[in-house]
Each structure stands twice: as structure tokens, then as C-alpha cells.
Design a protein around this motif. Structure first.
Motif, PDB file in Angstrom:
ATOM      1  N   ALA A  52     110.823  33.896 -57.619  1.00 51.41           N
ATOM      2  CA  ALA A  52     111.168  32.728 -58.432  1.00 51.41           C
ATOM      3  C   ALA A  52     110.067  32.435 -59.444  1.00 51.41           C
ATOM      4  O   ALA A  52     110.331  32.007 -60.574  1.00 51.41           O
ATOM      5  N   GLU A  53     108.815  32.670 -59.038  1.00 44.95           N
ATOM      6  CA  GLU A  53     107.666  32.460 -59.915  1.00 44.95           C
ATOM      7  C   GLU A  53     106.877  33.755 -60.013  1.00 44.95           C
ATOM      8  O   GLU A  53     106.755  34.502 -59.037  1.00 44.95           O
ATOM      9  N   GLY A  54     106.343  34.016 -61.199  1.00 37.58           N
ATOM     10  CA  GLY A  54     105.614  35.255 -61.417  1.00 37.58           C
ATOM     11  C   GLY A  54     104.427  35.427 -60.493  1.00 37.58           C
ATOM     12  O   GLY A  54     104.103  36.543 -60.079  1.00 37.58           O
ATOM     13  N   ASN A  55     103.766  34.336 -60.119  1.00 43.37           N
ATOM     14  CA  ASN A  55     102.586  34.447 -59.259  1.00 43.37           C
ATOM     15  C   ASN A  55     102.955  34.706 -57.788  1.00 43.37           C
ATOM     16  O   ASN A  55     102.080  34.811 -56.932  1.00 43.37           O
ATOM     17  N   GLN A  56     104.260  34.768 -57.486  1.00 46.51           N
ATOM     18  CA  GLN A  56     104.708  35.052 -56.125  1.00 46.51           C
ATOM     19  C   GLN A  56     105.049  36.529 -55.916  1.00 46.51           C
ATOM     20  O   GLN A  56     105.502  36.915 -54.841  1.00 46.51           O
TER      21      GLN A  56
ATOM     22  N   ARG B 147     112.574  43.899 -68.963  1.00 45.29           N
ATOM     23  CA  ARG B 147     112.047  43.198 -70.137  1.00 45.29           C
ATOM     24  C   ARG B 147     112.433  41.718 -70.124  1.00 45.29           C
ATOM     25  O   ARG B 147     111.861  40.912 -70.845  1.00 45.29           O
ATOM     26  N   PHE B 148     113.415  41.352 -69.302  1.00 45.99           N
ATOM     27  CA  PHE B 148     113.827  39.952 -69.199  1.00 45.99           C
ATOM     28  C   PHE B 148     113.083  39.222 -68.086  1.00 45.99           C
ATOM     29  O   PHE B 148     112.666  38.083 -68.239  1.00 45.99           O
ATOM     30  N   PHE B 149     112.915  39.890 -66.919  1.00 40.76           N
ATOM     31  CA  PHE B 149     112.340  39.227 -65.759  1.00 40.76           C
ATOM     32  C   PHE B 149     110.931  39.701 -65.417  1.00 40.76           C
ATOM     33  O   PHE B 149     110.276  39.123 -64.566  1.00 40.76           O
ATOM     34  N   GLY B 150     110.484  40.753 -66.048  1.00 44.15           N
ATOM     35  CA  GLY B 150     109.163  41.282 -65.724  1.00 44.15           C
ATOM     36  C   GLY B 150     109.221  42.178 -64.500  1.00 44.15           C
ATOM     37  O   GLY B 150     110.207  42.869 -64.263  1.00 44.15           O
ATOM     38  N   ALA B 151     108.145  42.146 -63.701  1.00 43.87           N
ATOM     39  CA  ALA B 151     108.060  43.023 -62.537  1.00 43.87           C
ATOM     40  C   ALA B 151     109.090  42.619 -61.488  1.00 43.87           C
ATOM     41  O   ALA B 151     109.346  41.448 -61.259  1.00 43.87           O
TER      42      ALA B 151
END
Length: 346
Positions: free
Chosen positions: A298-302, A328-332
Motif C-alpha cells: 500500500a505504501e512504498g516504504n512497506q 511504471r505505474f506502481f513501481g516495485a
């Protein structure tokens, strides 16, 4: 214990038919667990199992009753766990077909029955929840008789109160066949495995022939993996160490391995000294995932938390594998191949 006094059986049913509750009553009546120590769904050790009221991981348990050894393998009833049911039934000679008196015969009842019949298992028909306010015992009984094409009445029980369960145990002893064993060297069927943080991989086995002893040098025929049996025993229902296991019995082996993928379900176990000439038991096939999911935090840092969770899950799931992907939309993201229940449980 001579194999004539051994009964290996399972409970097959649709989800919520009361399999785990019936297993609790069997443990209580046989004296395997005292009534004051039993907790609901005792064999469902996974928190997710108790939370959702479903059985996921097979939990074999040995009970002693009236001079007989009764080995019960409680099986999943949910459609997502069909393969777990199949491999559990391969370790049995009979099965209790449990039908909910409030719902009658359901889809998974029929599917599990078909698996049991294909394996040649003896079936004991049972109608459960006869004490429920919405039960229709007559309708459920009629459906069971039609399904099995039988004229005799199924056994009526209440797993909740224990009504009829002692009669069921007597029927297990009288109606189910003893395991068929063969004379010869050690051979065992691997029907499941689990991972313990301290012990490593624990393999669940049924002995087909020979005798297994502590510290035996063993080899899995299909995978070629060699192990030493550092501990062997039975579940009653907790792990109970034994020095030897005889043909016909169900038990466990602590392998010390750190990767559960080294143990293949359906593989044949034999003494390492006899592996070159040993013939594997029929029916072995590798497990393949059938659901593929992209999972994003839900969050990139998770993201690292997600990776750590997947790594822990992989320790105890033969069918789970994953790899990193990039959007390219959601990242990793973590691209996983697994069955649906794993994705839902994360």
C-alpha cells in the motif's frame, strides 16, 4: 502394534461441515486429550485456520482406543485445497464422509468423495449437526444414500455435543480395513511436510514396508535428497518421539533440512544403502502453482516488509514462489505464483 490393529482414515467434507470439531471429539473420547485441555479446532494450529474456520495444513494425529491405533489425518474441505486432500487420502485406507444436516450434500462433498473412490477407500457416511435448529436430517440422509447408492442409513452424529461419536469410532474399527503392508526393505510414502524454525523440515510419512529407526540414513527416491533421521515419532497430537516406526503406521521424520522444497510430496523414502535398486511408489507428481498474482504494498516504504513476509511464507509452502518485477505505474512489485489462499492471506 501389528498392522491388523491399525486404522488409517481421514475426514472428507465440504467447508464448515464440522470436520475439525469432529476431530476434537475423537481426541476427547479416545482420551488422547483430556476434556479440560481441549480447545476448539485443536488440529488447526495455524492462526488463519482458526480465524477463518477452515483447515489448511494437514495435521495427522495418532489415537489409541480399545487396543487399536487410529491414525486420523484431518483434511481441508475448501475448494482451494484439493491437492492437500488428495495426498492425505493416499495415506489412508478409509474415510469418513461428513455431511452437514443443515445444508445436505454440497459440491466439495462430491469432489472429495470422487478422490476417495478413485483411491479405493472404504467410505463411512455420517450426517453431522443433527442438533442444529435448522437441521433437516431426513433430507440430508436421503441425499447421502442417493450419492453413495446405498440402502443402509448413514450414522447420525453431533460433533458439538459428542452424540453418536462413540458409535462412529466403533464403526471405524469394524468397517475400515487395516493397512496393506508388504514384506521387504523400508519404504515410506511422504504425504506432507512442514517447516519448523528450530528443527528444519519435518516430513509426514506412512510406512509401507520395513522398519524405520532413529538415525537411519535415508534417501528420497524421486528427488535424490539424502537425510539422516535425527528424530522420528508420531503426533498425539503433539510431537511424540519414538525409537522405531513399523509398517502401516503414520508418523514424522525430522530431516534437519532448511529448504522445504527439497522434500517432494508423494515421494518415496528408503534406506540410502538401498536407493539405487529401490522402485518408487506409484502416483508421484510435482506440485505446480495455478494462480499468478502481482502484489504491491500500500505504501512504498512497506516493500521490504512485503519481501520479508513472502520469504517467511516460502519456508512452509511448497507451491509458493516469487520474484521481483517493476511497473511504471506502481513501481516495485513482487510477482508471485501460488494458490489463491496464499495471496489472500498476505
Amino acid at each position: 502394534m501389528p498392522e491388523n490393529f491399525i486404522r488409517n482414515f481421514s475426514i472428507i467434507a465440504h467447508i464448515d461441515a464440522g470436520k475439525s470439531t469432529l476431530a476434537d471429539r475423537l481426541l476427547e473420547i479416545t482420551g488422547t486429550i483430556s476434556a479440560d485441555k481441549i480447545v476448539p479446532q485443536l488440529l488447526d494450529s495455524n492462526p488463519i485456520e482458526r480465524e477463518r474456520g477452515i483447515t489448511i495444513k494437514l495435521a495427522p494425529v495418532t489415537m489409541n482406543y480399545q487396543g487399536y491405533t487410529l491414525n486420523l489425518i484431518d483434511t481441508p474441505g475448501h475448494v482451494d485445497f484439493n491437492y492437500e486432500v488428495e495426498r492425505a487420502l493416499q495415506a489412508c485406507e478409509g474415510a469418513i464422509l461428513l455431511v452437514d444436516a443443515t445444508k445436505g450434500v454440497q459440491a466439495q462433498t462430491v469432489a472429495n468423495l470422487r478422490l476417495a473412490k478413485n483411491l479405493g477407500l472404504k467410505i463411512i457416511p455420517v450426517v453431522n449437526k443433527i442438533d442444529a435448529p435448522l437441521s433437516d436430517v431426513a433430507a440430508a440422509t436421503r441425499q447421502v444414500k442417493q450419492l453413495l447408492s446405498i440402502t443402509q442409513e448413514p450414522l447420525l452424529v453431533s460433533a458439538k455435543t459428542g452424540e453418536g461419536v462413540e458409535e462412529l469410532l466403533q464403526q471405524v474399527i469394524s468397517d475400515l480395513p487395516a493397512p496393506e503392508t508388504v514384506t521387504g526393505d523400508l519404504k515410506a510414502f511422504v504425504f506432507n511436510s512442514t517447516f519448523d524454525t528450530h528443527l528444519g523440515v519435518v516430513a509426514f510419512i506412512k510406512l509401507i514396508s520395513g522398519e524405520l529407526k532413529t538415525n537411519d540414513k535415508l534417501e528420497f527416491i524421486n528427488s535424490g535428497q539424502s537425510v539422516s533421521a535425527s528424530e522420528i515419532g508420531i503426533f498425539s497430537p503433539v510431537r511424540t518421539e519414538k525409537k522405531t516406526l513399523q509398517a502401516g503406521n503414520v508418523g514424522y521424520i525430522i530431516t534437519g533440512l532448511k529448504d522445504i522444497r527439497r522434500i517432494l510430496v508423494g515421494d518415496t523414502l528408503c534406506l540410502a544403502s538401498q536407493a539405487k535398486n529401490a522402485i518408487p511408489l506409484p502416483g508421484f507428481r510435482k506440485i505446480h502453482p495455478n494462480v499468478y498474482l502481482d502484489i504491491y504494498p500500500a505504501e512504498g516504504n512497506q516493500y521490504q516488509d512485503l519481501v520479508d513476509a513472502l520469504e517467511k511464507l516460502k519456508l512452509d509452502q511448497l507451491t509458493h514462489s516469487w520474484s521481483r518485477s517493476q511497473s511504471r505505474f506502481f513501481g516495485a512489485a513482487s510477482l508471485g505464483s501460488r494458490r489463491r489462499k496464499i495471496g489472500q492471506g498476505i
